[in-house]
Scaffold this motif. Structure first.
Motif, PDB file in Angstrom:
ATOM      1  N   CYS A  74      14.985  15.407  28.721  1.00 31.43           N
ATOM      2  CA  CYS A  74      14.194  14.196  28.944  1.00 31.43           C
ATOM      3  C   CYS A  74      13.583  13.702  27.634  1.00 31.43           C
ATOM      4  O   CYS A  74      13.593  12.502  27.350  1.00 31.43           O
ATOM      5  N   GLU A  75      13.060  14.610  26.845  1.00 32.99           N
ATOM      6  CA  GLU A  75      12.470  14.233  25.559  1.00 32.99           C
ATOM      7  C   GLU A  75      13.517  13.616  24.634  1.00 32.99           C
ATOM      8  O   GLU A  75      13.248  12.619  23.961  1.00 32.99           O
ATOM      9  N   THR A  76      14.715  14.183  24.629  1.00 34.24           N
ATOM     10  CA  THR A  76      15.801  13.648  23.801  1.00 34.24           C
ATOM     11  C   THR A  76      16.163  12.241  24.228  1.00 34.24           C
ATOM     12  O   THR A  76      16.309  11.341  23.394  1.00 34.24           O
ATOM     13  N   LYS A  77      16.324  12.046  25.533  1.00 33.38           N
ATOM     14  CA  LYS A  77      16.698  10.721  26.036  1.00 33.38           C
ATOM     15  C   LYS A  77      15.600   9.692  25.758  1.00 33.38           C
ATOM     16  O   LYS A  77      15.890   8.546  25.417  1.00 33.38           O
ATOM     17  N   LEU A  78      14.330  10.084  25.868  1.00 39.35           N
ATOM     18  CA  LEU A  78      13.234   9.172  25.558  1.00 39.35           C
ATOM     19  C   LEU A  78      13.233   8.810  24.075  1.00 39.35           C
ATOM     20  O   LEU A  78      13.019   7.652  23.710  1.00 39.35           O
ATOM     21  N   LYS A  79      13.471   9.776  23.221  1.00 37.99           N
ATOM     22  CA  LYS A  79      13.521   9.535  21.777  1.00 37.99           C
ATOM     23  C   LYS A  79      14.636   8.559  21.452  1.00 37.99           C
ATOM     24  O   LYS A  79      14.453   7.636  20.657  1.00 37.99           O
ATOM     25  N   GLU A  80      15.800   8.750  22.075  1.00 33.97           N
ATOM     26  CA  GLU A  80      16.920   7.835  21.851  1.00 33.97           C
ATOM     27  C   GLU A  80      16.543   6.414  22.266  1.00 33.97           C
ATOM     28  O   GLU A  80      16.844   5.448  21.563  1.00 33.97           O
ATOM     29  N   ALA A  81      15.882   6.284  23.402  1.00 31.57           N
ATOM     30  CA  ALA A  81      15.472   4.957  23.881  1.00 31.57           C
ATOM     31  C   ALA A  81      14.453   4.332  22.936  1.00 31.57           C
ATOM     32  O   ALA A  81      14.538   3.137  22.631  1.00 31.57           O
ATOM     33  N   GLU A  82      13.504   5.118  22.459  1.00 29.28           N
ATOM     34  CA  GLU A  82      12.502   4.603  21.520  1.00 29.28           C
ATOM     35  C   GLU A  82      13.156   4.096  20.242  1.00 29.28           C
ATOM     36  O   GLU A  82      12.783   3.047  19.714  1.00 29.28           O
ATOM     37  N   GLU A  83      14.146   4.831  19.746  1.00 28.71           N
ATOM     38  CA  GLU A  83      14.841   4.418  18.532  1.00 28.71           C
ATOM     39  C   GLU A  83      15.624   3.129  18.742  1.00 28.71           C
ATOM     40  O   GLU A  83      15.664   2.274  17.859  1.00 28.71           O
ATOM     41  N   LYS A  84      16.221   2.987  19.910  1.00 31.67           N
ATOM     42  CA  LYS A  84      16.956   1.754  20.200  1.00 31.67           C
ATOM     43  C   LYS A  84      16.012   0.574  20.298  1.00 31.67           C
ATOM     44  O   LYS A  84      16.292  -0.508  19.782  1.00 31.67           O
ATOM     45  N   VAL A  85      14.872   0.764  20.935  1.00 27.71           N
ATOM     46  CA  VAL A  85      13.889  -0.320  21.060  1.00 27.71           C
ATOM     47  C   VAL A  85      13.343  -0.685  19.682  1.00 27.71           C
ATOM     48  O   VAL A  85      13.177  -1.857  19.355  1.00 27.71           O
ATOM     49  N   ALA A  86      13.088   0.320  18.863  1.00 30.38           N
ATOM     50  CA  ALA A  86      12.569   0.073  17.525  1.00 30.38           C
ATOM     51  C   ALA A  86      13.571  -0.680  16.666  1.00 30.38           C
ATOM     52  O   ALA A  86      13.190  -1.358  15.709  1.00 30.38           O
ATOM     53  N   ALA A  87      14.851  -0.596  17.000  1.00 31.25           N
ATOM     54  CA  ALA A  87      15.885  -1.232  16.211  1.00 31.25           C
ATOM     55  C   ALA A  87      16.113  -2.694  16.589  1.00 31.25           C
ATOM     56  O   ALA A  87      16.887  -3.378  15.937  1.00 31.25           O
ATOM     57  N   ILE A  88      15.443  -3.183  17.609  1.00 30.36           N
ATOM     58  CA  ILE A  88      15.599  -4.588  17.995  1.00 30.36           C
ATOM     59  C   ILE A  88      14.938  -5.459  16.934  1.00 30.36           C
ATOM     60  O   ILE A  88      13.789  -5.253  16.565  1.00 30.36           O
ATOM     61  N   THR A  89      15.686  -6.436  16.428  1.00 32.90           N
ATOM     62  CA  THR A  89      15.141  -7.322  15.395  1.00 32.90           C
ATOM     63  C   THR A  89      14.547  -8.560  16.046  1.00 32.90           C
ATOM     64  O   THR A  89      15.002  -9.036  17.092  1.00 32.90           O
ATOM     65  N   LEU A  90      13.502  -9.079  15.411  1.00 32.00           N
ATOM     66  CA  LEU A  90      12.798 -10.250  15.928  1.00 32.00           C
ATOM     67  C   LEU A  90      12.901 -11.394  14.933  1.00 32.00           C
ATOM     68  O   LEU A  90      12.962 -11.189  13.723  1.00 32.00           O
ATOM     69  N   ASP A  91      12.872 -12.639  15.477  1.00 34.62           N
ATOM     70  CA  ASP A  91      12.844 -13.799  14.595  1.00 34.62           C
ATOM     71  C   ASP A  91      11.397 -14.097  14.196  1.00 34.62           C
ATOM     72  O   ASP A  91      10.483 -13.345  14.536  1.00 34.62           O
ATOM     73  N   GLY A  92      11.179 -15.174  13.501  1.00 29.10           N
ATOM     74  CA  GLY A  92       9.850 -15.542  13.015  1.00 29.10           C
ATOM     75  C   GLY A  92       8.829 -15.758  14.123  1.00 29.10           C
ATOM     76  O   GLY A  92       7.623 -15.602  13.908  1.00 29.10           O
ATOM     77  N   ASP A  93       9.293 -16.098  15.325  1.00 23.67           N
ATOM     78  CA  ASP A  93       8.397 -16.319  16.463  1.00 23.67           C
ATOM     79  C   ASP A  93       8.214 -15.062  17.300  1.00 23.67           C
ATOM     80  O   ASP A  93       7.548 -15.095  18.340  1.00 23.67           O
ATOM     81  N   GLY A  94       8.831 -13.981  16.900  1.00 22.60           N
ATOM     82  CA  GLY A  94       8.696 -12.731  17.659  1.00 22.60           C
ATOM     83  C   GLY A  94       9.690 -12.579  18.789  1.00 22.60           C
ATOM     84  O   GLY A  94       9.550 -11.694  19.619  1.00 22.60           O
ATOM     85  N   ASN A  95      10.701 -13.428  18.832  1.00 19.93           N
ATOM     86  CA  ASN A  95      11.719 -13.340  19.874  1.00 19.93           C
ATOM     87  C   ASN A  95      12.855 -12.418  19.429  1.00 19.93           C
ATOM     88  O   ASN A  95      13.273 -12.470  18.268  1.00 19.93           O
TER      89      ASN A  95
END
Length: 80
Positions: free
Chosen positions: A49-70
């Motif tokens: 469970c900890e591994t899968k959560l870490k993987e999800a956190e890393e994927k979310v952290a990798a989402i890029t945002l534009d100047g408006d935060g989208n």
């Protein structure tokens, strides 16, 4: 207990089985040898469970945002 190897379980499956294991241990109605086996399985499920959560956190952290935060896309995360 599930037939699926722990290392192949998704988060939800591992968490559901971990809850079952904890319930059995909390009731205390299993023999000592079985309690030890359940504890070991529970530890492995917790780690999964900890591994899968870490993987999800890393994927979310990798989402890029534009100047408006989208969100505009993702960037590769090292190691995934």
């Amino acid at each position: 207990m599930a037939d699926t190897p722990i290392e192949e379980m998704n988060f939800e499956t591992a968490m559901a089985e971990l809850e079952k294991v904890l319930g059995q241990l909390e009731r205390g109605d299993v023999a000592l040898d079985e309690s030890i086996a359940l504890y070991e399985r529970g530890a492995a499920l917790k780690a999964r469970c900890e591994t899968k959560l870490k993987e999800a956190e890393e994927k979310v952290a990798a989402i890029t945002l534009d100047g408006d935060g989208n969100p505009v896309g993702t960037k590769p995360v090292e190691g995934l």
